[in-house]
Design a protein around this motif. Structure first.
Motif, PDB file in Angstrom:
ATOM      1  N   MET A  67       0.827  -1.207   0.000  1.00  0.00           N
ATOM      2  CA  MET A  67       0.000   0.000   0.000  1.00  0.00           C
ATOM      3  C   MET A  67       0.866   1.263   0.000  1.00  0.00           C
ATOM      4  SD  MET A  67      -3.086  -0.637  -0.476  1.00  0.00           S
ATOM      5  CE  MET A  67      -3.512   1.112  -0.357  1.00  0.00           C
ATOM      6  N   ILE A  68       2.040   1.201   0.582  1.00  0.00           N
ATOM      7  CA  ILE A  68       2.948   2.347   0.500  1.00  0.00           C
ATOM      8  C   ILE A  68       3.348   2.580  -0.955  1.00  0.00           C
ATOM      9  CG2 ILE A  68       5.251   3.185   1.113  1.00  0.00           C
ATOM     10  CD1 ILE A  68       4.928   1.808   3.824  1.00  0.00           C
ATOM     11  N   LEU A  94      -8.551   4.501  -1.767  1.00  0.00           N
ATOM     12  CA  LEU A  94      -7.615   3.433  -2.112  1.00  0.00           C
ATOM     13  C   LEU A  94      -7.314   2.551  -0.905  1.00  0.00           C
ATOM     14  CD1 LEU A  94      -4.938   5.105  -4.428  1.00  0.00           C
ATOM     15  CD2 LEU A  94      -6.503   3.241  -5.023  1.00  0.00           C
ATOM     16  N   MET A  95      -7.218   3.161   0.264  1.00  0.00           N
ATOM     17  CA  MET A  95      -6.852   2.410   1.465  1.00  0.00           C
ATOM     18  C   MET A  95      -8.023   1.625   2.046  1.00  0.00           C
ATOM     19  SD  MET A  95      -4.507   1.546   3.599  1.00  0.00           S
ATOM     20  CE  MET A  95      -3.121   2.676   3.608  1.00  0.00           C
ATOM     21  N   LEU A 101     -10.494  -5.465   4.617  1.00  0.00           N
ATOM     22  CA  LEU A 101     -10.085  -6.867   4.557  1.00  0.00           C
ATOM     23  C   LEU A 101      -9.216  -7.255   5.745  1.00  0.00           C
ATOM     24  CD1 LEU A 101      -9.285  -7.194   0.737  1.00  0.00           C
ATOM     25  CD2 LEU A 101     -11.164  -8.292   1.974  1.00  0.00           C
ATOM     26  N   VAL A 102      -8.382  -6.332   6.201  1.00  0.00           N
ATOM     27  CA  VAL A 102      -7.552  -6.608   7.380  1.00  0.00           C
ATOM     28  C   VAL A 102      -8.412  -6.659   8.639  1.00  0.00           C
ATOM     29  CG1 VAL A 102      -5.729  -5.674   8.865  1.00  0.00           C
ATOM     30  CG2 VAL A 102      -5.432  -5.692   6.381  1.00  0.00           C
ATOM     31  N   LEU A 114      -2.010   0.732   9.076  1.00  0.00           N
ATOM     32  CA  LEU A 114      -2.388   1.198   7.742  1.00  0.00           C
ATOM     33  C   LEU A 114      -2.945   2.622   7.792  1.00  0.00           C
ATOM     34  CD1 LEU A 114      -4.096  -2.042   6.370  1.00  0.00           C
ATOM     35  CD2 LEU A 114      -1.928  -1.063   5.581  1.00  0.00           C
ATOM     36  N   ALA A 115      -3.755   2.900   8.818  1.00  0.00           N
ATOM     37  CA  ALA A 115      -4.281   4.257   8.978  1.00  0.00           C
ATOM     38  C   ALA A 115      -3.151   5.237   9.273  1.00  0.00           C
ATOM     39  CB  ALA A 115      -5.317   4.284  10.099  1.00  0.00           C
ATOM     40  N   GLY A 116      -2.190   4.818  10.089  1.00  0.00           N
ATOM     41  CA  GLY A 116      -1.042   5.670  10.393  1.00  0.00           C
ATOM     42  C   GLY A 116      -0.189   5.942   9.167  1.00  0.00           C
TER      43      GLY A 116
END
Length: 316
Positions: A67-68, A94-95, A101-102, A114-116
């Motif tokens: 994702m990065i 996009l995120m 799913l996570v 992921l939010a961070g």
């Protein structure tokens, strides 16, 4: 050994191909996370690990790096429109599928990371502070809804136990209390490597994974823990310098993503170990035992090294 090979391979690989295949990478990422839900195994009904031969791999760890890559490509292509709410919302959209799913696995810790990562990349890439502040306010407003309809009972108990761990010392507060005992008993110089008693006597749960820092602080003391922080500061500095040197905006924003991930995990893991933050199961990079985490870090830092050796200092 495997992590070192992965790091070298990622370093040799020309990172510019990642920009070309960013959208296929995004699709593969969602596919791997979906596969984890279908055939993954775990404790207590979780679906996080997939067996690959003799290895158990957690694709949610790999999702951080993928994702990065995707977000760095998206933001770099729109660098001249980062003040637009539409671009910021596009990054959030996009995120969202990856985050959902996570969370379905369920894996609260990785979803927070992921939010961070998203917040850090938007902030460091120069997105409008006005719109970022508005979105932060919206997220805070949605917390009661998430608490009621998204989080599971054991996750709520984890988040609440840090407020009063002594209220249930044999239940939800046990991990935190034993962790604080381990950190405090280390003193200035620690008890020495392998001489820690909290983990050896099985008082400290998951002493080699989520609470590895507590074990480290007990054995190496305040001095050893401080040295670990110094090493992380040096690593974060080198990560940011790699981004600064990059003449490619993708490289700069990718470095921002890696730095955000490392800093977020460091703060949250150490914070939960000493009782300043709720227990969320976020690993401490390079310290927590886990092959998936180490390999994912090797991929991310290898890509960063690929960026570093192919760029000179950016002209600002």
């Amino acid at each position: 050994g495997i992590a070192a090979i992965v790091f070298v391979a990622a370093t040799v690989f020309d990172y510019k191909w990642l920009k070309t295949f960013a959208w296929p990478i995004y699709v593969v990422n969602l596919g791997l996370l979906g596969l984890s839900l279908v055939v993954g195994t775990g404790i207590g009904g979780a679906a996080r690990w997939i067996a690959i031969g003799p290895l158990q791999f957690q694709f949610s760890e790999l999702a951080k790096i993928l994702m990065i890559v995707v977000l760095a490509n998206y933001l770099a292509e729109r660098h001249d429109r980062l003040g637009s709410l539409r671009v910021i919302l596009g990054a959030c959209i996009l995120m969202i599928p990856t985050w959902v799913l996570v969370m379905l696995q369920p894996d609260l810790g990785t979803s927070l990371v992921l939010a961070g990562i998203l917040a850090g990349m938007l902030f460091l890439s120069g997105a409008s502070m006005k719109w970022l502040g508005a979105l932060a306010g919206l997220v805070i407003a949605l917390i009661p809804i998430a608490w009621t309809y998204v989080l599971r009972d054991y996750q709520k108990q984890r988040l609440l136990s840090f407020l009063n761990p002594a209220g249930d010392p044999q239940g939800s507060g046990y991990q935190l209390l034993q962790s604080q005992i381990a950190v405090g008993s280390g003193g200035l110089f620690g008890k020495g490597l392998t001489n820690g008693t909290q983990d050896a006597l099985a008082f400290l749960p998951v002493g080699d994974t989520d609470f590895a820092f507590a074990r480290l602080a007990e054995e190496l003391g305040f001095i050893g823990a401080a040295l670990v922080f110094v090493l992380f500061v040096v690593l974060l500095w080198r990560v940011l310098m790699s981004g600064y040197r990059s003449q490619d905006r993708f490289g700069t924003i990718f470095a921002a993503g890696i730095g955000s991930m490392l800093l977020f995990q460091l703060i949250v893991n150490v914070g939960m170990v000493i009782g300043l933050l709720p227990i969320t199961g976020i690993p401490l990079p390079f310290i927590t035992r886990g092959g998936a985490s180490l390999i994912s870090l090797a991929i991310g830092l290898g890509i960063l090294q690929s960026i570093n050796i192919r760029q000179s200092r950016a002209e600002w």
